[in-house]
Write an enzyme that holds these catalytic residues in place. Sequence first.
Site, PDB file in Angstrom:
ATOM      1  N   GLY A  20       0.780  -1.241   0.000  1.00 28.75           N
ATOM      2  CA  GLY A  20       0.000   0.000   0.000  1.00 28.75           C
ATOM      3  C   GLY A  20       0.807   1.285   0.000  1.00 28.75           C
ATOM      4  CG  ASN A  22       1.808   3.246  -5.777  1.00 30.07           C
ATOM      5  OD1 ASN A  22       2.139   4.296  -6.341  1.00 30.07           O
ATOM      6  ND2 ASN A  22       2.464   2.119  -5.945  1.00 30.07           N
ATOM      7  CG  MET A  95      -1.874  -8.925  -5.958  1.00 28.67           C
ATOM      8  SD  MET A  95      -0.728  -8.272  -7.172  1.00 28.67           S
ATOM      9  CE  MET A  95       0.089  -9.771  -7.663  1.00 28.67           C
ATOM     10  CE  LYS A  96      -8.289 -12.518  -5.802  1.00 29.08           C
ATOM     11  NZ  LYS A  96      -8.219 -13.965  -6.004  1.00 29.08           N
ATOM     12  CG  LEU A  98     -11.112  -5.018 -11.560  1.00 26.86           C
ATOM     13  CD1 LEU A  98     -11.068  -3.496 -11.640  1.00 26.86           C
ATOM     14  CD2 LEU A  98     -11.907  -5.468 -10.338  1.00 26.86           C
ATOM     15  CG  ASN A 112      -3.049  -1.177 -12.631  1.00 24.10           C
ATOM     16  OD1 ASN A 112      -2.923  -1.173 -11.398  1.00 24.10           O
ATOM     17  ND2 ASN A 112      -2.396  -2.029 -13.403  1.00 24.10           N
ATOM     18  CG  HIS A 114       2.407  -2.847 -15.004  1.00 29.31           C
ATOM     19  ND1 HIS A 114       2.032  -4.018 -14.381  1.00 29.31           N
ATOM     20  CD2 HIS A 114       3.408  -3.188 -15.850  1.00 29.31           C
ATOM     21  CE1 HIS A 114       2.771  -5.010 -14.829  1.00 29.31           C
ATOM     22  NE2 HIS A 114       3.612  -4.543 -15.719  1.00 29.31           N
TER      23      HIS A 114
HETATM   24  C1  GRF Z   1       3.609  -1.324  -7.451  1.00 30.90           C
HETATM   25  O1  GRF Z   1       4.866  -1.648  -7.954  1.00 30.90           O
HETATM   26  C2  GRF Z   1       2.631  -1.136  -8.576  1.00 30.90           C
HETATM   27  O2  GRF Z   1       3.210  -0.626  -9.722  1.00 30.90           O
HETATM   28  C3  GRF Z   1       2.125  -2.546  -8.809  1.00 30.90           C
HETATM   29  O3  GRF Z   1       2.065  -3.127  -7.537  1.00 30.90           O
HETATM   30  C4  GRF Z   1       2.995  -2.481  -6.659  1.00 30.90           C
HETATM   31  C5  GRF Z   1       2.230  -2.011  -5.474  1.00 30.90           C
HETATM   32  O4  GRF Z   1       3.084  -1.497  -4.493  1.00 30.90           O
HETATM   33  N1  GRF Z   1       0.882  -2.562  -9.515  1.00 30.90           N
HETATM   34  P1  GRF Z   1       2.483  -0.813  -3.192  1.00 30.90           P
HETATM   35  O5  GRF Z   1       1.556  -1.852  -2.546  1.00 30.90           O
HETATM   36  O6  GRF Z   1       1.722   0.396  -3.624  1.00 30.90           O
HETATM   37  O7  GRF Z   1       3.653  -0.485  -2.314  1.00 30.90           O
END
Ligand code: GRF
Length: 194
Positions: A20, A22, A95-96, A98, A112, A114
């Site tokens: 989390g 982000n 991780m799912k 949609l 999203n 990535h």
């Molecule tokens: C990040 O690297 C994002 O790009 C990817 O999953 C990771 C999530 O990291 N989709 P965090 O949980 O926000 O630390």
Amino acid sequence: MKKYNGFKKLKTAIFISGKGSNFNNLIKFSFKKNSPIKIELLITNNYKAKGLKFAKKYRIRKKIYKYQDKFKTEKKIISDLKKNKIKVICLAGFMKVLSKNFIKNFRGKILNIHPSLLPKYKGLNTHERAIKNKDKISGCTVHFVNSKIDSGKIIMQKKVRIFKTDTPKTLKNRILRQEHMLYPKAIQKVFSSL
Ligand code: GRF
């Protein structure tokens, strides 16, 4: 710079499965006057997600779903999102995948982030793959979500150099710092005009 008061901000849900960072970063961004979003809800499929602590810290409502049956779970999530008048969704390490039906309910409103320069390295283990292929540049991408994994229209990207000494972990951390700058910028770009 466009400024928003609390009433004008778009009610937003963040979806996470893990750490989390982000999510935490977007919460801080959402408090700023120039943020078009206000985070109303945290959605997760993982009751052990470390990122849940940020929901607690900032008193953000959270919903945890078991995801035993995808169709039923998504139906429940959609109903909770509508109940909370959520207008936009930011996936951040969710991780799912949609379904088409889910996305139809929020067309053009789901983003999203990535950790690669899409279309390169969709899916998992992006940093391992970039290093293994001896790439010199990697980075991160914010994109719209469609029903194919990491394939929606690209909004913004940031390049990050790969050093010879990099391990997947050092590269991941360096890219993550860029993710924290890129996601708010991309949100401003697409949601400021809504
Ligand atoms: C990040 O690297 C994002 O790009 C990817 O999953 C990771 C999530 O990291 N989709 P965090 O949980 O926000 O630390």
